[in-house]
Design a protein around this motif. Structure first.
Motif, mmCIF file in Angstrom:
data_model
loop_
_atom_site.group_PDB
_atom_site.id
_atom_site.type_symbol
_atom_site.label_atom_id
_atom_site.label_comp_id
_atom_site.label_asym_id
_atom_site.label_seq_id
_atom_site.Cartn_x
_atom_site.Cartn_y
_atom_site.Cartn_z
ATOM 1 N N GLN A 96 22.828 -32.868 -23.864
ATOM 2 C CA GLN A 96 24.116 -32.916 -23.288
ATOM 3 C C GLN A 96 25.168 -33.492 -24.037
ATOM 4 N N LEU A 97 24.756 -34.578 -24.858
ATOM 5 C CA LEU A 97 26.015 -35.231 -25.904
ATOM 6 C C LEU A 97 26.538 -34.166 -26.761
ATOM 7 N N LEU A 98 25.500 -33.354 -27.283
ATOM 8 C CA LEU A 98 25.977 -32.224 -28.105
ATOM 9 C C LEU A 98 26.844 -31.167 -27.339
ATOM 10 N N LYS A 99 26.461 -30.929 -26.240
ATOM 11 C CA LYS A 99 27.245 -29.944 -25.511
ATOM 12 C C LYS A 99 28.810 -30.555 -25.273
ATOM 13 N N TYR A 100 28.893 -31.945 -25.329
ATOM 14 C CA TYR A 100 30.241 -32.321 -25.031
ATOM 15 C C TYR A 100 30.821 -32.245 -26.358
ATOM 16 N N GLY A 150 19.348 -43.323 -35.768
ATOM 17 C CA GLY A 150 19.163 -42.011 -35.616
ATOM 18 C C GLY A 150 20.227 -41.108 -36.448
ATOM 19 N N ILE A 151 20.345 -39.883 -35.910
ATOM 20 C CA ILE A 151 21.325 -38.847 -36.912
ATOM 21 C C ILE A 151 22.180 -38.309 -35.855
ATOM 22 N N PRO A 152 23.375 -38.119 -36.254
ATOM 23 C CA PRO A 152 24.242 -37.332 -35.301
ATOM 24 C C PRO A 152 24.072 -35.990 -34.921
ATOM 25 N N PRO A 153 23.809 -35.126 -33.905
ATOM 26 C CA PRO A 153 23.478 -34.075 -33.596
ATOM 27 C C PRO A 153 24.382 -32.941 -34.459
ATOM 28 N N THR A 154 25.597 -33.299 -34.607
ATOM 29 C CA THR A 154 26.521 -32.322 -35.400
ATOM 30 C C THR A 154 26.455 -32.784 -36.837
ATOM 31 N N VAL A 155 25.636 -33.572 -37.295
ATOM 32 C CA VAL A 155 25.806 -34.203 -38.643
ATOM 33 C C VAL A 155 27.252 -34.285 -39.195
ATOM 34 N N PHE A 156 28.197 -34.463 -38.240
ATOM 35 C CA PHE A 156 29.555 -34.727 -38.457
ATOM 36 C C PHE A 156 30.060 -33.530 -39.333
ATOM 37 N N TYR A 227 32.666 -20.886 -39.041
ATOM 38 C CA TYR A 227 31.458 -21.576 -38.768
ATOM 39 C C TYR A 227 30.660 -21.035 -37.957
ATOM 40 N N ASP A 228 31.125 -20.517 -36.630
ATOM 41 C CA ASP A 228 30.164 -20.168 -35.516
ATOM 42 C C ASP A 228 29.380 -19.050 -36.192
ATOM 43 N N ASN A 229 29.998 -18.141 -37.133
ATOM 44 C CA ASN A 229 28.985 -16.940 -37.329
ATOM 45 C C ASN A 229 28.197 -17.485 -38.617
ATOM 46 N N MET A 230 28.267 -18.688 -38.973
ATOM 47 C CA MET A 230 27.322 -19.154 -39.987
ATOM 48 C C MET A 230 26.051 -20.018 -39.401
ATOM 49 N N GLY A 231 26.304 -19.946 -37.939
ATOM 50 C CA GLY A 231 25.275 -20.830 -37.242
ATOM 51 C C GLY A 231 25.461 -22.394 -36.862
ATOM 52 N N LEU A 232 26.818 -22.735 -36.854
ATOM 53 C CA LEU A 232 26.960 -24.305 -36.508
ATOM 54 C C LEU A 232 26.046 -24.610 -35.316
ATOM 55 N N GLU A 233 26.107 -24.142 -34.284
ATOM 56 C CA GLU A 233 25.553 -24.364 -33.033
ATOM 57 C C GLU A 233 24.104 -24.620 -32.966
ATOM 58 N N THR A 234 23.553 -23.540 -33.815
ATOM 59 C CA THR A 234 22.011 -23.472 -33.908
ATOM 60 C C THR A 234 21.469 -24.798 -34.939
ATOM 61 N N SER A 235 22.137 -24.888 -35.797
ATOM 62 C CA SER A 235 21.889 -26.124 -36.713
ATOM 63 C C SER A 235 22.046 -27.445 -36.019
ATOM 64 N N SER A 236 23.035 -27.482 -35.043
ATOM 65 C CA SER A 236 23.367 -28.642 -34.392
ATOM 66 C C SER A 236 22.582 -29.080 -33.390
#
Length: 276
Positions: A96-100, A150-156, A227-236
């Motif tokens: 949920q935080l990642l979705k934010y 911990g690690i940030p889901p977006t890895v910044f 970035y989207d086409n490189m799979g940013l959301e999947t990696s996050s």
């Protein structure tokens, strides 16, 4: 509107949002994130707003996520769980935080950040969602919480912004870098003297606001599509799962066990003793 943790004002096509918790080093709480979302939602719908400036009060831009139990960013405060937090619930909270953050990344107009001081740990996620970052010479960047919390889901977005080797170095060592190095790495767009920061950010925002709003939306979407086409959301999402696993570690649990026994200050002091 009046907010508890933010100041918001509009002038000449620019909405300025100021994090206003200087007594907490502008640490991000659920209230702050909810209020920021509200301001951005309004700005997204207002055709008069071309650009958002994000800044903060005090000497610290943002210390990351608030570590106090009343303002803990997700539902389970680890010090209250002797055997560790529930893994599934923790994962759901982190997602949920990642979705934010991914939602903020989809904000359709440019966001320009003015960083006057340290931007630590979770603050890196906030900055990663901005389009342009201008920092003062006093700014510092890094993820000190990476040693034990911990690690940030977006890895910044560091792998995309500064490359894989430097990302790994900063994650493995939890060290801070100064504004000059952040500028060389491409983590920030520009570094200026502290007394010049506000004027330079305003100048940048005014320059951006000269471009028609509908064009700004198209330009931002066109760039972000890469970035989207490189799979940013999947990696996050994968990182969110790994963060939940991290929260099951003995080191994480030991930190919050000490929080429960002796308080947050004692736990932070012990972290400094262990990791510097």
């Amino acid at each position: 509107m009046t907010y508890e943790t933010l100041l918001a004002e509009f002038d000449a096509g620019i909405t300025t949002v100021t994090l206003n918790r200087p007594e907490k080093m502008n640490a991000m709480s659920p209230t702050l994130l909810a209020e920021l979302k509200d301001v951005l939602s309004s700005a997204a719908e207002d055709d008069q707003v071309a650009v958002v400036v994000l800044r903060s009060t005090g000497k610290v831009f943002c210390a990351g996520y608030d570590l106090s139990p009343d303002d803990w960013i997700i539902s389970q405060f680890p010090a209250e769980f002797e055997g560790g937090v529930d893994l599934q619930k923790d994962r759901e909270d982190i997602v949920q935080l990642l979705k934010y953050w991914l939602g903020m990344r989809k904000f359709p107009k440019p966001i320009v950040a003015a960083v006057q001081g340290p931007a630590l740990s979770g603050a890196g996620e906030l900055l990663a969602m901005c389009d342009i970052v201008i920092a003062s010479e006093e700014a510092r960047f890094g993820h000190p919480a990476g040693r034990d919390l911990g690690i940030p889901p977006t890895v910044f977005l560091w792998p995309l912004l500064i490359g894989m080797r430097k990302t790994k170095e900063l994650l493995y060592t939890a060290k801070l870098i100064d504004a000059a190095e952040a500028g060389k790495l491409g983590l920030v767009n520009e570094v200026v003297a502290g007394e010049e920061l506000e004027a330079r950010v305003r100048s940048m925002a005014e320059d951006i606001a000269r471009t028609p709003v509908n064009h700004l939306k198209i330009l931002k979407e066109a760039a972000d599509n890469w970035y989207d086409n490189m799979g940013l959301e999947t990696s996050s999402r994968q990182a969110a799962d790994l963060d939940a696993v991290f929260h099951q570690s003995p080191t994480f649990n030991a930190f919050f066990k000490l929080v429960g026994e002796k308080g947050m200050k004692a736990a932070l002091d012990e972290r400094r003793r262990l990791f510097g």
